[in-house]
Design a protein around this motif. Structure first.
Motif, PDB file in Angstrom:
ATOM      1  N   THR A 149       1.192  -0.826   0.120  1.00  0.00           N
ATOM      2  CA  THR A 149       0.097  -0.034   0.370  1.00  0.00           C
ATOM      3  C   THR A 149       0.936   1.018  -0.309  1.00  0.00           C
ATOM      4  OG1 THR A 149       0.089  -0.457   2.286  1.00  0.00           O
ATOM      5  CG2 THR A 149      -1.850  -1.330   1.238  1.00  0.00           C
ATOM      6  N   LEU A 150       0.384   2.264  -1.016  1.00  0.00           N
ATOM      7  CA  LEU A 150       1.697   4.070  -0.645  1.00  0.00           C
ATOM      8  C   LEU A 150       0.436   4.343  -0.164  1.00  0.00           C
ATOM      9  CD1 LEU A 150       1.622   2.887  -4.433  1.00  0.00           C
ATOM     10  CD2 LEU A 150       3.326   2.838  -2.899  1.00  0.00           C
ATOM     11  N   LYS A 178      -5.915  -1.347   5.914  1.00  0.00           N
ATOM     12  CA  LYS A 178      -7.293  -2.302   5.792  1.00  0.00           C
ATOM     13  C   LYS A 178      -8.239  -2.169   4.643  1.00  0.00           C
ATOM     14  CE  LYS A 178     -10.114   1.536   7.533  1.00  0.00           C
ATOM     15  NZ  LYS A 178     -10.958   1.988   6.621  1.00  0.00           N
ATOM     16  N   ASP A 179      -7.653  -1.398   3.782  1.00  0.00           N
ATOM     17  CA  ASP A 179      -8.515  -1.680   2.418  1.00  0.00           C
ATOM     18  C   ASP A 179      -8.134  -3.338   1.484  1.00  0.00           C
ATOM     19  OD1 ASP A 179      -9.971   0.432   3.104  1.00  0.00           O
ATOM     20  OD2 ASP A 179      -8.887   1.258   2.117  1.00  0.00           O
ATOM     21  N   THR A 180      -7.238  -3.502   2.158  1.00  0.00           N
ATOM     22  CA  THR A 180      -6.282  -4.513   1.452  1.00  0.00           C
ATOM     23  C   THR A 180      -6.939  -5.813   2.028  1.00  0.00           C
ATOM     24  OG1 THR A 180      -3.746  -3.819   2.126  1.00  0.00           O
ATOM     25  CG2 THR A 180      -4.214  -6.597   2.143  1.00  0.00           C
ATOM     26  N   ILE A 181      -7.378  -6.256   0.140  1.00  0.00           N
ATOM     27  CA  ILE A 181      -8.323  -7.627   0.156  1.00  0.00           C
ATOM     28  C   ILE A 181      -7.503  -8.744  -0.456  1.00  0.00           C
ATOM     29  CG2 ILE A 181     -10.561  -6.461  -0.060  1.00  0.00           C
ATOM     30  CD1 ILE A 181     -10.415  -6.405  -2.544  1.00  0.00           C
ATOM     31  N   ASP A 207       4.751 -11.560  -2.698  1.00  0.00           N
ATOM     32  CA  ASP A 207       3.741 -10.518  -2.310  1.00  0.00           C
ATOM     33  C   ASP A 207       4.135  -8.853  -1.385  1.00  0.00           C
ATOM     34  OD1 ASP A 207       5.321 -10.141  -0.059  1.00  0.00           O
ATOM     35  OD2 ASP A 207       4.219 -12.280   1.217  1.00  0.00           O
ATOM     36  N   GLN A 208       4.102  -7.719  -0.768  1.00  0.00           N
ATOM     37  CA  GLN A 208       4.448  -6.817  -0.731  1.00  0.00           C
ATOM     38  C   GLN A 208       5.324  -6.562  -0.250  1.00  0.00           C
ATOM     39  OE1 GLN A 208       1.240  -8.147   0.399  1.00  0.00           O
ATOM     40  NE2 GLN A 208      -0.481  -6.606   0.114  1.00  0.00           N
ATOM     41  N   LEU A 223      -0.145  -6.638  -9.243  1.00  0.00           N
ATOM     42  CA  LEU A 223      -1.276  -6.122  -8.469  1.00  0.00           C
ATOM     43  C   LEU A 223      -1.733  -5.258  -7.424  1.00  0.00           C
ATOM     44  CD1 LEU A 223      -2.754 -10.233  -8.313  1.00  0.00           C
ATOM     45  CD2 LEU A 223      -3.249  -8.579  -9.616  1.00  0.00           C
ATOM     46  N   ALA A 224      -2.604  -4.644  -7.341  1.00  0.00           N
ATOM     47  CA  ALA A 224      -2.850  -3.490  -5.975  1.00  0.00           C
ATOM     48  C   ALA A 224      -3.122  -3.887  -4.858  1.00  0.00           C
ATOM     49  CB  ALA A 224      -3.143  -1.756  -6.873  1.00  0.00           C
TER      50      ALA A 224
END
Ligand SMILES: Nc1ncnc2c1ncn2[C@@H]1O[C@H](COP(=O)(O)OP(=O)(O)OP(=O)(O)O)[C@@H](O)[C@H]1O
Length: 733
Positions: A12-13, A19-22, A58-59, A310-311
Motif C-alpha cells: 500500500t502506498l 485495512k482496505d487490503t483484500i 507479496d508486498q 496487482l494492487a
C-alpha cells in the motif's frame, strides 16, 4: 515450455490504508514458495477466489528478490541462444514500471537495469572462459506503442513521423521497419541511453497514477556472441505494458481518454489472443492491435515470463479479478524453447567489446533490426509450403523436445538468396553484395507492381508477405520502400479517422455524464459516420432521443401540473412568463442542468446504455470477429452511481453577464487562438481543443458559447479551468 506467469502484489502506498487490503499471497503447501493469490468474491465477500501461478510475490518482495528468482536464472539460456521475453501486465498504478524500470537507488533498480547488469557480467565471463576467443557485443532497440503507433524511443521525438514506424511480417514474425539500434558496451552506456530514451516515453499524471505510462514500451537487448566465423544472436525483450484503466475512476480528460481508449483496446485484444490460444482457436486476433502483433504471443520462441502486477486494495477489486483471470489463462500458452542458430560470419572481426577492445562490428545483416528476429531455419529443413511457425502454440500435456542448437554456415550470397529483403537500415554494404543485374525501367515498374499486389493481397489474407525476388537493385528497393510507406500512411489516415470518431464518442460520454443529453446526442450522431452500421451506437442514439423526448414531456407535464395547482389557490391565471419556461435542450445545454433523478432515469433508460461503456469507450465500438470471447470481461457489479452533480460557481447565469464573464466569452467566441490562449490557465492544447469543439458545433448552433456554464461543459474545460479563467480577468475589465 509454458509461459511462466508470476504475480506481484505491490504494497500500500501513501494514503492507502492497510485495512482496505483484500488481496493475499499464499503457498499451496506448507514450506513451499507462495503460488496462490486469494481475493474475495465481490458478490459475496464470505467466499474467496484462488488463482494459482508459477510464483507469487507479496508486498514485502524486494526488487532484487524478484529479479533473482524470476529473471536471473534465464540469463544462462539467453547466452545459449534462447530469446527471453519478460513483460509486465496489470491495471494502471499496480507497479509495472516499478517492476520493470524501478527507481534510481541501487536497491530500487528494476528488472531492466538488473538484466543489463547481468548480461554484461555474464558476457565478461563468456569472454574470459573462452580465453578471449569469443567476443560479446550488446545492442539496444527501444520503442513505444502510443495510440497504436510505433515510435522509436532512441530517436528524438521531433523526428517522429505522425504515422509512426510501420510493421511488417517476416517469416512469421513482426518487425518494426526503420527502428534504430544502438550498440551499448557497458552499463554506463546503457544507463545514459535508457534514461534519455525514457524521457521520450509518453507518460502523464492521471487520477490513479501520478506518472502513468501512456504507452507500451518495448526494450530489446540483442546479445551477439562471436567466435571465429560464427555468431550467435539472442534477444532479451523487456516490455512494460501500459495499464488498463477504468475511466469511471480516472476522471481522465479528453486527451487521456483517447490514450486510455487505445491502451484498453490493445489490452482487450491481448486478452482475446490469450483466450483464443488457450482455447486452441485457429484464429488468434493478433492483428487487431499493434501491441499484440509485436508481442504476438506466437512469434517469439524461447522463454516468456509474464509478471502480473496487482494492487492489494478494494478499490481495484474488479480490475484485479479481471487481470487475474486473463493471466491465469496465459499460463496455458506453450512456447517453443528453441535456441537461435549460429550464423557464419564472413569476415571475422574482433568484437570483444566487453573485454575492452575497440569494436569493429560486421555490417548489420538483413534482419538486424528485427524484433525477436532469429535466424530463419536452414532452407534445407524447411519444406516448400510450410507455414511460418508460431512460437506459442496451444497448450498441451506433452512436453516438446528442445531442439538442439545447430551450426549453420552460410555465406552472404546465400543469405541474400534466402528470400530476405534487406531492411533500409540494415542493408549490407554494397561491396559485399552480389552485383545487381541491370534492370530496365519497365522491368522495375513490373516488379514494383507485382510487389505492391503481393503486399496488398497478403494484408487482405492476413498472412506474411510472399518473399521478394532475391537480387533486387537499389532502385527497386528504394521504390518499394516508398510504396510501403505510402500504404502505411494510408492505413494511418484510416486510423486518424477512427480516432476522430472516438473523440466524438468521448465527448458524447462526457456530455452525458454531465446530464447534457442533447449535446451527447449530437456527438453520438457525429460519431456515427465513423462507425457505420454500429448497432450499439445506433441503439444509444435511439435511447437518447427517447430520453430527451420523455424529458420534454415530463417538463410539460410538470408545467401543466403547476398551472393547475396555481389556479384554485390564486384564482388567477399563472403569471409565469412564457420565456421562463424550461426550454427544449439545445446542443449546448446549461451545465447547471440538474441530473436526472434516479427514478426518472430508470424509466427512460431501459437499455442502461451508459454502463455499456464499462470503462472503455472502444469496447463498444469494435465489432470483433470473436465477440463471443468476452469471457475475460471484468465481472460487472453495477454500483448505482448517480451522475455527479455539477456545481456551478459563477453566479446566476440568467442575470446579465458581468464584464468579466463577457470578457471571457468574447475571447472564446472570437475564435482567435491568441485571445483564447491569453485567458488564465489556457495553454495551446486547451485552446486548440476549444476551437475544435466550437467548429464542431458551428454547423447548426453557430458555434457560440453563451454562458460560462456552457463553457464548463465543453470537453477538456471543466469547472476548475473556467474558474481559473474567471479569476484571471482583472475586476473592472
Ligand atoms: N513494489 C513496490 N514497492 C514500492 N512502491 C511501488 C511498488 N510497486 C509500485 N510502487 C509505486 O506505485 C506507484 C505506481 O507504480 P507504477 O507507476 O509502476 O504503476 P504502473 O502499473 O506502471 O502504472 P501505469 O500503468 O499507469 O503506468 C509508483 O509510485 C511506484 O513507485
Amino acid at each position: 515450455m509454458s509461459v511462466r506467469v508470476v504475480a506481484r502484489i505491490r504494497p500500500t502506498l501513501g494514503k492507502e490504508l492497510e485495512k482496505d487490503t483484500i488481496v493475499r499471497a499464499e503457498a499451496s503447501e506448507d514450506g513451499k514458495p507462495m503460488n496462490i493469490v486469494r481475493i474475495p468474491n465481490p458478490r459475496n465477500e464470505a467466499e474467496e477466489f484462488s488463482f494459482a501461478f508459477n510464483g507469487v510475490y507479496d508486498q514485502s518482495t524486494s526488487q532484487e528478490e524478484l529479479f533473482t528468482n524470476e529473471v536471473s536464472p534465464h540469463l544462462k539460456a539467453l547466452f545459449q541462444g534462447l530469446d527471453v521475453t519478460i513483460f509486465a501486465y496489470g491495471v494502471t498504478g499496480t507497479g509495472k514500471t516499478h517492476t520493470m524500470r524501478g527507481g534510481l537507488k541501487l536497491s530500487e533498480r528494476g528488472v531492466i537495469p538488473r538484466l543489463l547488469s547481468g548480461i554484461y557480467r555474464r558476457g565478461r565471463k563468456v569472454v574470459k572462459d573462452s580465453g578471449g576467443e569469443t567476443s560479446v557485443s550488446v545492442s539496444l532497440s527501444y520503442y513505444e506503442i502510443y495510440n497504436d503507433k510505433v515510435f522509436d524511443l532512441l530517436e528524438s521525438p521531433d523526428k517522429r513521423l505522425p504515422a509512426g514506424l510501420p510493421l511488417r511480417e517476416k517469416d512469421g514474425k513482426t518487425i518494426v521497419v526503420g527502428l534504430s539500434e544502438r550498440e551499448c558496451n557497458d552499463l554506463k552506456d546503457f544507463e545514459g541511453l535508457y534514461i534519455e530514451a525514457n524521457n521520450n516515453r509518453s507518460t502523464a499524471g492521471t487520477k490513479l497514477n501520478a506518472q502513468s505510462s501512456r504507452s507500451h514500451a518495448i526494450l530489446m537487448v540483442k546479445v551477439i556472441q562471436t567466435t571465429g566465423d560464427e555468431s550467435r544472436i539472442s534477444t532479451a525483450s523487456a516490455i512494460d505494458l501500459a495499464g488498463s484503466e477504468d475511466n469511471r475512476r480516472t476522471e481522465n480528460g479528453k486527451e487521456r481518454m483517447v490514450e486510455s481508449a487505445s491502451i484498453n483496446k490493445s489490452l482487450f485484444v491481448l486478452s482475446q489472443c490469450i483466450d483464443a490460444i488457450s482455447r486452441g482457436d485457429k484464429r488468434v486476433p493478433y492483428r487487431e492491435s499493434k501491441m499484440t502483433r509485436i508481442l504476438s504471443l506466437g512469434q517469439n520462441s524461447g522463454i516468456t515470463i509474464m509478471v502480473l502486477n496487482l494492487a492489494p486494495l478494494r478499490s481495484y477489486h474488479l480490475d484485479t479479478l479481471s487481470s487475474l483471470n486473463v493471466s491465469s489463462r496465459a499460463k496455458r500458452i506453450e512456447v517453443r524453447e528453441i535456441e537461435n542458430e549460429v550464423v557464419f560470419k564472413q569476415h571475422p572481426k574482433s568484437m570483444s567489446s566487453l573485454s575492452g577492445s575497440t569494436i569493429n562490428r560486421q555490417p548489420l545483416r538483413p534482419l538486424a533490426n528485427a524484433h525477436n528476429t532469429n535466424i530463419a531455419p536452414a532452407a534445407a529443413t524447411t519444406k516448400a509450403g510450410d507455414k511460418p511457425m508460431k512460437a506459442f502454440s496451444v497448450y498441451s500435456d506433452r512436453t516438446k523436445p528442445t531442439k538442439p542448437a545447430t551450426t549453420v554456415t552460410r555465406t552472404n550470397s546465400k543469405r541474400l538468396s534466402d528470400g530476405a529483403r534487406p531492411s533500409r537500415t540494415a542493408r549490407p554494404a554494397l561491396s559485399s553484395r552480389a552485383p545487381a543485374p541491370e534492370l530496365s525501367t519497365a522491368k522495375i515498374e513490373e516488379m514494383v507492381e507485382r510487389k505492391v499486389s503481393e503486399i496488398l493481397a497478403s494484408r487482405a489474407a492476413q498472412t506474411a508477405p510472399a518473399p521478394i525476388p532475391a537480387a533486387v537493385s537499389d532502385e527497386v528497393q528504394r521504390r518499394l520502400d516508398a510504396l510501403e510507406r505510402k500504404i502505411e500512411e494510408s492505413n494511418g489516415a484510416a486510423e486518424d479517422a477512427r480516432n476522430e470518431g472516438l473523440r466524438f464518442l468521448l465527448m458524447a460520454k462526457q456530455h452525458k455524464e454531465h446530464g447534457q443529453d442533447s449535446s451527447a446526442l449530437k456527438m453520438y450522431e457525429m460519431a456515427l459516420p465513423y462507425f457505420p452500421g454500429q448497432v450499439k451506437l445506433e441503439r444509444k442514439i435511439e435511447a437518447l432521443r427517447a430520453r430527451i423526448r420523455a424529458k420534454k414531456e415530463e417538463e410539460q407535464h410538470h408545467l401543466m401540473a403547476q398551472k393547475h395547482q396555481s389556479l384554485p389557490t390564486s384564482g388567477h391565471l399563472a403569471t409565469r412568463p412564457i420565456q421562463q419556461l424550461p426550454t427544449p435542450a439545445p446542443s449546448f445545454e446549461a451545465v447547471s442542468e440538474a441530473p436526472a433523478s434516479k427514478k426518472r432515469k430508470m424509466k427512460v433508460r431501459p437499455d442502461n446504455d451508459d454502463d455499456d461503456f464499462s470503462g472503455s469507450i472502444v469496447a463498444d465500438e469494435d465489432s470483433y470477429d470473436d465477440d463471443d470471447n468476452l469471457s475475460h470481461k471484468p465481472l460487472k457489479v453495477r454500483k448505482s452511481k448517480a451522475p455527479k452533480p455539477f456545481v456551478f460557481t459563477f453566479g446566476d447565469e440568467a442575470a446579465a453577464l458581468t464584464p468579466r464573464k463577457r470578457f471571457i466569452l468574447d475571447a472564446v467566441n472570437s475564435r482567435d487562438i491568441g485571445q483564447i490562449k491569453g485567458l488564465n490557465g489556457i495553454g495551446a492544447k486547451k485552446a486548440r481543443d476549444l476551437l475544435e469543439f466550437l467548429d464542431l458545433q458551428a454547423e447548426e448552433e453557430g458555434g457560440r458559447i453563451e454562458s460560462l456554464g456552457q463553457l464548463v461543459g465543453v470537453p477538456g474545460m471543466g469547472g476548475k479551468t473556467v474558474e481559473r479563467m474567471y479569476e484571471g480577468v482583472a475586476v473592472g475589465v
